[in-house]
Design a protein around this motif. Structure first.
Motif, PDB file in Angstrom:
ATOM      1  N   MET A 120      48.566  38.229  36.928  1.00 49.30           N
ATOM      2  CA  MET A 120      48.872  36.809  37.141  1.00 49.30           C
ATOM      3  C   MET A 120      47.613  35.976  36.920  1.00 49.30           C
ATOM      4  O   MET A 120      46.548  36.296  37.441  1.00 49.30           O
ATOM      5  N   LYS A 121      47.756  34.887  36.147  1.00 44.92           N
ATOM      6  CA  LYS A 121      46.597  34.011  35.953  1.00 44.92           C
ATOM      7  C   LYS A 121      46.413  33.157  37.205  1.00 44.92           C
ATOM      8  O   LYS A 121      47.367  32.549  37.680  1.00 44.92           O
ATOM      9  N   VAL A 122      45.181  33.133  37.718  1.00 39.92           N
ATOM     10  CA  VAL A 122      44.904  32.293  38.877  1.00 39.92           C
ATOM     11  C   VAL A 122      43.668  31.439  38.604  1.00 39.92           C
ATOM     12  O   VAL A 122      42.830  31.784  37.776  1.00 39.92           O
ATOM     13  N   ASP A 170      38.145  44.452  34.858  1.00 40.18           N
ATOM     14  CA  ASP A 170      38.258  44.820  33.441  1.00 40.18           C
ATOM     15  C   ASP A 170      38.469  46.331  33.285  1.00 40.18           C
ATOM     16  O   ASP A 170      37.859  46.971  32.423  1.00 40.18           O
ATOM     17  N   GLY A 171      39.290  46.886  34.141  1.00 39.51           N
ATOM     18  CA  GLY A 171      39.676  48.291  34.004  1.00 39.51           C
ATOM     19  C   GLY A 171      38.712  49.296  34.601  1.00 39.51           C
ATOM     20  O   GLY A 171      38.931  50.496  34.480  1.00 39.51           O
ATOM     21  N   VAL A 204      35.228  48.914  40.960  1.00 36.21           N
ATOM     22  CA  VAL A 204      34.086  48.248  41.605  1.00 36.21           C
ATOM     23  C   VAL A 204      34.425  48.086  43.083  1.00 36.21           C
ATOM     24  O   VAL A 204      35.591  48.111  43.469  1.00 36.21           O
ATOM     25  N   LYS A 205      33.371  47.916  43.892  1.00 36.89           N
ATOM     26  CA  LYS A 205      33.577  47.640  45.309  1.00 36.89           C
ATOM     27  C   LYS A 205      33.664  46.122  45.459  1.00 36.89           C
ATOM     28  O   LYS A 205      32.673  45.421  45.257  1.00 36.89           O
ATOM     29  N   SER A 206      34.852  45.625  45.794  1.00 39.43           N
ATOM     30  CA  SER A 206      35.060  44.169  45.741  1.00 39.43           C
ATOM     31  C   SER A 206      34.334  43.435  46.864  1.00 39.43           C
ATOM     32  O   SER A 206      34.252  42.211  46.848  1.00 39.43           O
ATOM     33  N   CYS A 207      33.775  44.185  47.831  1.00 38.04           N
ATOM     34  CA  CYS A 207      32.927  43.543  48.848  1.00 38.04           C
ATOM     35  C   CYS A 207      31.529  43.323  48.294  1.00 38.04           C
ATOM     36  O   CYS A 207      30.698  42.706  48.951  1.00 38.04           O
ATOM     37  N   ASN A 208      31.241  43.886  47.112  1.00 43.57           N
ATOM     38  CA  ASN A 208      29.891  43.791  46.565  1.00 43.57           C
ATOM     39  C   ASN A 208      29.899  43.083  45.212  1.00 43.57           C
ATOM     40  O   ASN A 208      29.049  43.343  44.364  1.00 43.57           O
ATOM     41  N   VAL A 209      30.891  42.220  45.024  1.00 45.49           N
ATOM     42  CA  VAL A 209      31.009  41.389  43.823  1.00 45.49           C
ATOM     43  C   VAL A 209      31.346  39.990  44.337  1.00 45.49           C
ATOM     44  O   VAL A 209      32.151  39.843  45.254  1.00 45.49           O
ATOM     45  N   LEU A 210      30.721  38.971  43.764  1.00 52.28           N
ATOM     46  CA  LEU A 210      31.090  37.596  44.125  1.00 52.28           C
ATOM     47  C   LEU A 210      32.339  37.202  43.340  1.00 52.28           C
ATOM     48  O   LEU A 210      32.506  37.603  42.184  1.00 52.28           O
ATOM     49  N   ALA A 211      33.174  36.385  43.946  1.00 53.63           N
ATOM     50  CA  ALA A 211      34.366  35.903  43.232  1.00 53.63           C
ATOM     51  C   ALA A 211      33.942  35.200  41.938  1.00 53.63           C
ATOM     52  O   ALA A 211      34.592  35.366  40.899  1.00 53.63           O
ATOM     53  N   VAL A 212      32.824  34.450  41.982  1.00 51.36           N
ATOM     54  CA  VAL A 212      32.387  33.741  40.766  1.00 51.36           C
ATOM     55  C   VAL A 212      32.000  34.708  39.641  1.00 51.36           C
ATOM     56  O   VAL A 212      32.100  34.372  38.465  1.00 51.36           O
ATOM     57  N   GLN A 213      31.573  35.924  40.003  1.00 51.92           N
ATOM     58  CA  GLN A 213      31.237  36.911  38.963  1.00 51.92           C
ATOM     59  C   GLN A 213      32.486  37.422  38.256  1.00 51.92           C
ATOM     60  O   GLN A 213      32.390  37.996  37.173  1.00 51.92           O
ATOM     61  N   ALA A 214      33.645  37.236  38.877  1.00 57.02           N
ATOM     62  CA  ALA A 214      34.895  37.702  38.265  1.00 57.02           C
ATOM     63  C   ALA A 214      35.525  36.629  37.389  1.00 57.02           C
ATOM     64  O   ALA A 214      36.577  36.848  36.783  1.00 57.02           O
ATOM     65  N   HIS A 255      37.506  37.188  34.044  1.00 57.65           N
ATOM     66  CA  HIS A 255      37.775  38.627  33.956  1.00 57.65           C
ATOM     67  C   HIS A 255      39.159  38.972  34.518  1.00 57.65           C
ATOM     68  O   HIS A 255      39.886  38.120  35.001  1.00 57.65           O
ATOM     69  N   ASP A 256      39.453  40.276  34.439  1.00 57.86           N
ATOM     70  CA  ASP A 256      40.762  40.779  34.793  1.00 57.86           C
ATOM     71  C   ASP A 256      40.635  41.733  35.989  1.00 57.86           C
ATOM     72  O   ASP A 256      39.891  42.702  35.910  1.00 57.86           O
ATOM     73  N   VAL A 257      41.343  41.421  37.068  1.00 52.93           N
ATOM     74  CA  VAL A 257      41.243  42.241  38.278  1.00 52.93           C
ATOM     75  C   VAL A 257      42.583  42.925  38.541  1.00 52.93           C
ATOM     76  O   VAL A 257      43.635  42.294  38.440  1.00 52.93           O
ATOM     77  N   THR A 258      42.537  44.213  38.854  1.00 53.27           N
ATOM     78  CA  THR A 258      43.745  44.910  39.301  1.00 53.27           C
ATOM     79  C   THR A 258      43.495  45.439  40.698  1.00 53.27           C
ATOM     80  O   THR A 258      42.466  46.087  40.944  1.00 53.27           O
ATOM     81  N   THR A 259      44.422  45.158  41.614  1.00 54.52           N
ATOM     82  CA  THR A 259      44.304  45.674  42.973  1.00 54.52           C
ATOM     83  C   THR A 259      45.390  46.731  43.181  1.00 54.52           C
ATOM     84  O   THR A 259      46.245  46.931  42.325  1.00 54.52           O
TER      85      THR A 259
END
Ligand SMILES: Cc1cc2nc3c(=O)[nH]c(=O)nc-3n(C[C@H](O)[C@H](O)[C@H](O)COP(=O)(O)OP(=O)(O)OC[C@H]3O[C@@H](n4cnc5c(N)ncnc54)[C@H](O)[C@@H]3O)c2cc1C
Ligand code: FES
Ligand code: FES
Lengths: 287, 170
Positions: B11-13, B53-54, B57-67, B70-74
């Motif tokens: 989903m595009k957000v 991007d496939g 990564v540990k999402s607690c150690n990435v800033l939202a702005v760094q994403a 990009h493409d995130v899958t949870t």
């Protein structure tokens, strides 16, 4: 925990990043993969006013062949370095050490330049960088300069990069055909070494023609085990010769004492690990 | 505030976020994707693992702005048309969980491992999951679940969490 508020820029060129650094001085902090910096910010051990994210500068990413050296862009993630065929062919020791660094998730984000710029004395890449005589290319307001590995690591978490400079790439002289072994001691999964030995060697007709050994967590910076290297150059690649030489592994070291082991313990264990690393490297080189 | 545009679970957000916002916070607090959990303060546990991007990564150690861009899958984006992803199915089949807190991260990292190495050995599975901690299972059934998902095990039919048998190569 969540970092204190900061402003954020993500320049698309090194020049823009340098200009932002120049303007904000020590209120600004460079963000590479964030795998060391973000934990620091989240624990509020540091609270910069501005974060300059290098993640959008494509020219800082990738590995290339440059004649007698390979060049690793500062922003190349560990996972890319570890899988790169040029690295495997010409700087096998780096590939071996990267495979032991942290865990898969951290290797996807953390970068080659970030880990070296961070200069954690327990970092896995400092030893290999010293052993391979890496050259650090640093860009600043006055242009670009190159610093050899022997001068790059200054002290605990301190390098030759000054506050208005950025590490752009690391040149590694080709060590084609050299065997390599990274010996790392850890008590728990995916962590920094209690002690690590990175060895790479060239063997000719059963003789150690050349050898280089880097040590991690044996002092405030990564070290070279020059005494062992000297003792082994030109020697037969036998277990006895290696065992005798590796007794000198702790020469000049000043290791920490902590919950994982005393300095005395490290000074001993490094000799054992050095033997394993050197034997692994000479076997890999065809001895 | 910084504007970010990204794709999350197809989903595009688009949102204005504080630069200090962590990706995991963004997923949970802004998007309500609470399937991704936080298990530690030190980026050690891996419970927050997602794919960027496939790649895991540990999402607690990435800033939202760094994403941004990009493409995130949870974990919430894995099941398709009501059918579990094969690795989710394998964790269920092999009883690869007890309390389940580590499970979203374990599954995301297992998928990443299998993407890079479709037939891992037991040792390669243990090393491949070294960034994910589990307080309950002792890891054995997690390892079995990954072996099962890779087609290297067949679970004993009908026995919930039953003993899986190794496939003997022909
Ligand atoms: C769970 C976990 C386990 C880990 N285990 C290990 C391990 O076993 N061995 C190991 O060696 N490391 C380990 N690390 C650290 C990992 O290697 C990091 O990737 C690395 O230390 C930092 O790289 P980075 O790209 O993430 O840099 P960042 O965290 O973004 O930056 C680190 C520091 O370097 C500076 N910096 C970064 N890039 C540049 C540049 N180009 N120019 C100037 N300054 C720069 C930043 O300002 C910052 O101060 C671990 C990390 C975690 C979270
Ligand atoms: S919450 Fe991200 S690693 Fe523990
Ligand atoms: S099942 Fe409880 S933490 Fe893994």
């Amino acid at each position: 925990m969540i970092p204190a508020p900061f402003d954020y820029v993500a320049p698309s060129s090194v020049e823009e990043a340098l200009a932002a650094l120049q303007q904000h001085g020590d209120d600004a902090k460079i963000l590479a993969g964030g795998q060391s910096l973000l934990p620091v910010l989240r624990m509020r051990l540091n609270a910069p006013e501005l974060i300059i994210d290098l993640g959008r500068i494509d020219s800082l990413r990738g590995v290339r062949d440059d004649g007698d050296a390979i060049v690793i862009g500062a922003m190349t993630p560990h996972s890319v370095v570890g899988a790169d065929p040029l690295v495997a062919e010409h700087a096998l020791l780096v590939a071996k050490a990267v495979a032991h660094l942290a865990d898969a998730q951290v290797r996807h984000r953390g970068t080659f330049g970030g880990a070296l710029a961070h200069a954690d004395p327990a970092g896995d890449l400092g030893g290999p960088a010293r052993a391979l005589d890496a050259q650090f290319v640093i860009a600043g307001p006055a242009g670009t300069r190159t610093v050899p590995a022997d001068d790059f690591f200054v002290d605990l978490f301190e390098t030759a990069i000054s506050e208005d400079e950025i590490l752009t790439e690391v040149r590694i002289p080709k060590h084609t055909g050299w065997g390599a072994h990274h010996e790392k001691m850890v008590r728990v999964a995916h962590q920094w070494p209690i002690c690590a030995v990175a060895a790479t060697a060239r063997v000719e007709g059963g003789t150690i023609a050349d050898i280089a050994i880097g040590l991690a967590n044996m002092g405030s910076t990564p070290l070279r085990a020059r005494g062992v290297e000297e003792a082994l150059r030109g020697q037969p690649a036998t277990e006895d010769a290696v065992r005798a030489a590796c007794g000198r592994a702790a020469e000049g070291a000043n290791p920490p004492s902590d919950l994982n082991g005393s300095a005395e313990y490290r000074n001993h264990v490094v000799t054992v690990m050095c033997r394993r690393a050197v034997l692994g490297a000479v076997q890999g080189a065809g001895a | 505030m910084t504007r970010i545009n990204l794709t999350v679970d197809g989903m595009k957000v688009s949102d204005d976020v504080e630069p200090r916002m962590l990706l995991v916070q963004y997923l949970r607090e802004k998007l309500g994707k609470t399937g991704t959990v936080v298990g530690c303060d030190t980026s050690n546990c891996g419970a927050c693992t997602v794919h960027l991007d496939g790649e895991s990564v540990k999402s607690c150690n990435v800033l939202a702005v760094q994403a941004d861009g990009h493409d995130v899958t949870t974990i919430e984006g894995l099941a398709k048309d009501g059918r579990l992803h094969p690795v989710q199915e394998a964790f269920r089949e092999c009883h690869g969980l007890q309390c389940g807190f580590c499970t979203p991260g374990m599954i995301m990292q297992s998928i990443d491992l299998l993407n890079h190495n479709p037939q891992p050995s037991e040792q390669e599975i243990r090393v491949g999951l070294e960034g994910n901690l589990c307080r309950c299972t002792g890891y054995h059934n997690i390892v079995r679940a990954v072996q099962y998902a890779s087609g290297q095990l067949v679970a004993a039919a009908g026995e919930a969490g039953g003993v899986a048998e190794e496939v003997t190569p022909a």
